[in-house]
Structures are given as structure tokens and as C-alpha cells.
Design a protein around this motif. Structure first.
Motif, PDB file in Angstrom:
ATOM      1  N   ARG A  83       0.834  -1.205   0.000  1.00  0.00           N
ATOM      2  CA  ARG A  83       0.000   0.000   0.000  1.00  0.00           C
ATOM      3  C   ARG A  83       0.868   1.255   0.000  1.00  0.00           C
ATOM      4  N   GLN A  84       1.828   1.307   0.922  1.00  0.00           N
ATOM      5  CA  GLN A  84       2.690   2.481   1.018  1.00  0.00           C
ATOM      6  C   GLN A  84       3.605   2.613  -0.204  1.00  0.00           C
ATOM      7  N   TYR A  85       4.080   1.475  -0.700  1.00  0.00           N
ATOM      8  CA  TYR A  85       4.959   1.467  -1.870  1.00  0.00           C
ATOM      9  C   TYR A  85       4.245   2.077  -3.081  1.00  0.00           C
ATOM     10  N   ARG A  86       2.994   1.659  -3.308  1.00  0.00           N
ATOM     11  CA  ARG A  86       2.228   2.204  -4.440  1.00  0.00           C
ATOM     12  C   ARG A  86       2.035   3.707  -4.314  1.00  0.00           C
ATOM     13  N   VAL A  87       1.726   4.166  -3.121  1.00  0.00           N
ATOM     14  CA  VAL A  87       1.525   5.606  -2.900  1.00  0.00           C
ATOM     15  C   VAL A  87       2.812   6.368  -3.221  1.00  0.00           C
ATOM     16  N   LEU A  88       3.933   5.889  -2.693  1.00  0.00           N
ATOM     17  CA  LEU A  88       5.209   6.563  -2.938  1.00  0.00           C
ATOM     18  C   LEU A  88       5.590   6.519  -4.414  1.00  0.00           C
ATOM     19  N   GLN A  89       5.378   5.384  -5.069  1.00  0.00           N
ATOM     20  CA  GLN A  89       5.700   5.274  -6.495  1.00  0.00           C
ATOM     21  C   GLN A  89       4.828   6.223  -7.321  1.00  0.00           C
ATOM     22  N   ASP A  90       3.549   6.333  -6.981  1.00  0.00           N
ATOM     23  CA  ASP A  90       2.665   7.267  -7.688  1.00  0.00           C
ATOM     24  C   ASP A  90       3.126   8.709  -7.497  1.00  0.00           C
ATOM     25  N   GLU A  91       3.522   9.035  -6.274  1.00  0.00           N
ATOM     26  CA  GLU A  91       4.013  10.386  -6.004  1.00  0.00           C
ATOM     27  C   GLU A  91       5.288  10.668  -6.788  1.00  0.00           C
ATOM     28  N   LEU A  92       6.193   9.696  -6.832  1.00  0.00           N
ATOM     29  CA  LEU A  92       7.430   9.863  -7.600  1.00  0.00           C
ATOM     30  C   LEU A  92       7.139  10.020  -9.090  1.00  0.00           C
ATOM     31  N   ALA A  93       6.221   9.245  -9.601  1.00  0.00           N
ATOM     32  CA  ALA A  93       5.867   9.351 -11.022  1.00  0.00           C
ATOM     33  C   ALA A  93       5.322  10.742 -11.334  1.00  0.00           C
ATOM     34  N   GLN A  94       4.495  11.274 -10.459  1.00  0.00           N
ATOM     35  CA  GLN A  94       3.933  12.615 -10.668  1.00  0.00           C
ATOM     36  C   GLN A  94       5.044  13.670 -10.654  1.00  0.00           C
ATOM     37  N   LEU A  95       5.974  13.539  -9.733  1.00  0.00           N
ATOM     38  CA  LEU A  95       7.095  14.480  -9.668  1.00  0.00           C
ATOM     39  C   LEU A  95       7.963  14.382 -10.922  1.00  0.00           C
ATOM     40  N   GLU A  96       8.174  13.161 -11.403  1.00  0.00           N
ATOM     41  CA  GLU A  96       8.969  12.981 -12.614  1.00  0.00           C
ATOM     42  C   GLU A  96       8.279  13.597 -13.828  1.00  0.00           C
ATOM     43  N   PHE A  97       6.937  13.494 -13.896  1.00  0.00           N
ATOM     44  CA  PHE A  97       6.211  14.161 -14.978  1.00  0.00           C
ATOM     45  C   PHE A  97       6.423  15.667 -14.918  1.00  0.00           C
ATOM     46  N   GLU A  98       6.439  16.211 -13.714  1.00  0.00           N
ATOM     47  CA  GLU A  98       6.682  17.648 -13.576  1.00  0.00           C
ATOM     48  C   GLU A  98       8.067  18.016 -14.083  1.00  0.00           C
ATOM     49  N   VAL A  99       9.061  17.177 -13.799  1.00  0.00           N
ATOM     50  CA  VAL A  99      10.417  17.422 -14.289  1.00  0.00           C
ATOM     51  C   VAL A  99      10.423  17.410 -15.818  1.00  0.00           C
ATOM     52  N   TYR A 100       9.786  16.393 -16.411  1.00  0.00           N
ATOM     53  CA  TYR A 100       9.725  16.322 -17.872  1.00  0.00           C
ATOM     54  C   TYR A 100       9.012  17.530 -18.460  1.00  0.00           C
ATOM     55  N   ASN A 101       7.936  17.956 -17.812  1.00  0.00           N
ATOM     56  CA  ASN A 101       7.210  19.118 -18.314  1.00  0.00           C
ATOM     57  C   ASN A 101       8.054  20.385 -18.261  1.00  0.00           C
TER      58      ASN A 101
END
Length: 109
Positions: A83-101
């Protein structure tokens, strides 16, 4: 550049337009002199947000490492880990999208 908006869906777009749009994004991500220059300009123009993103990414990476250590130590069970792993991975993915943007000067989701 043609990117899907909230009002558009992928099935409403011409596949050729989608392919061209993705080609433009890939071209911007290529490691060339022009992309490096563009990256530097994007970072300079968004310095404060870039620094925030770096801090947030580092924070999430540390949390992931601690989570793995807690699981190995038996502090948390497999369900809680997942549960916690998925939340953290989703948060990291969102941050990485911001970097790409920032890098691309776009708003891709």
C-alpha cells in the motif's frame, strides 16, 4: 506541439497527429547540444520549482528506502508495504512528470 487536452481523448485524435506529437517530444528529449541548451534554459526559468522538485524526489526516495528496510526488518507486513509502496511510487511518477514538463516546456500528464 499538439498534446491531448482535457477536452480531447485519444480516440478523437488522428493516429498520425499523435505519432507526430510523440515524435516532437522524443526529439526534445534527445541528448543533443540543442536539447542540453534548452534544458538549461528551462531550469533557469523555473529554478525555484526545480529545487522544490529535487527536494521532493529525494524525500520520496528516502521514504522508499526506509519502507524497504522496515519490510526487511519485519516492522511492517507485506500488505502495508504494498500500500505504502504504491503511494510513494505514484508520487514519484507525478514528480517525474513535472520534471519532464519543465524540461519540455509542456504540460503532459
Amino acid at each position: 506541439m499538439s498534446i491531448l487536452t482535457d477536452d480531447e481523448s485519444s480516440h478523437e485524435r488522428d493516429p498520425e497527429q499523435i505519432r507526430d506529437s510523440l515524435g516532437e517530444i522524443v526529439h526534445k528529449l534527445d541528448q543533443t547540444t540543442s536539447s542540453s541548451h534548452s534544458w538549461g534554459e528551462s531550469i533557469s526559468a523555473n529554478r525555484q520549482r526545480w529545487e522544490e522538485l529535487k527536494r521532493e524526489i529525494a524525500k520520496r526516495q528516502k521514504a522508499l528506502k526506509a519502507l524497504v528496510m522496515d519490510k526487511k526488518a519485519g516492522i511492517i507486513g507485506p500488505e502495508e508495504f504494498e500500500r505504502q509502496y504504491r503511494v510513494l511510487q505514484d508520487e514519484l511518477a507525478q514528480l517525474e512528470f513535472e520534471v519532464y514538463n519543465i524540461r519540455l516546456g509542456t504540460h503532459i500528464e
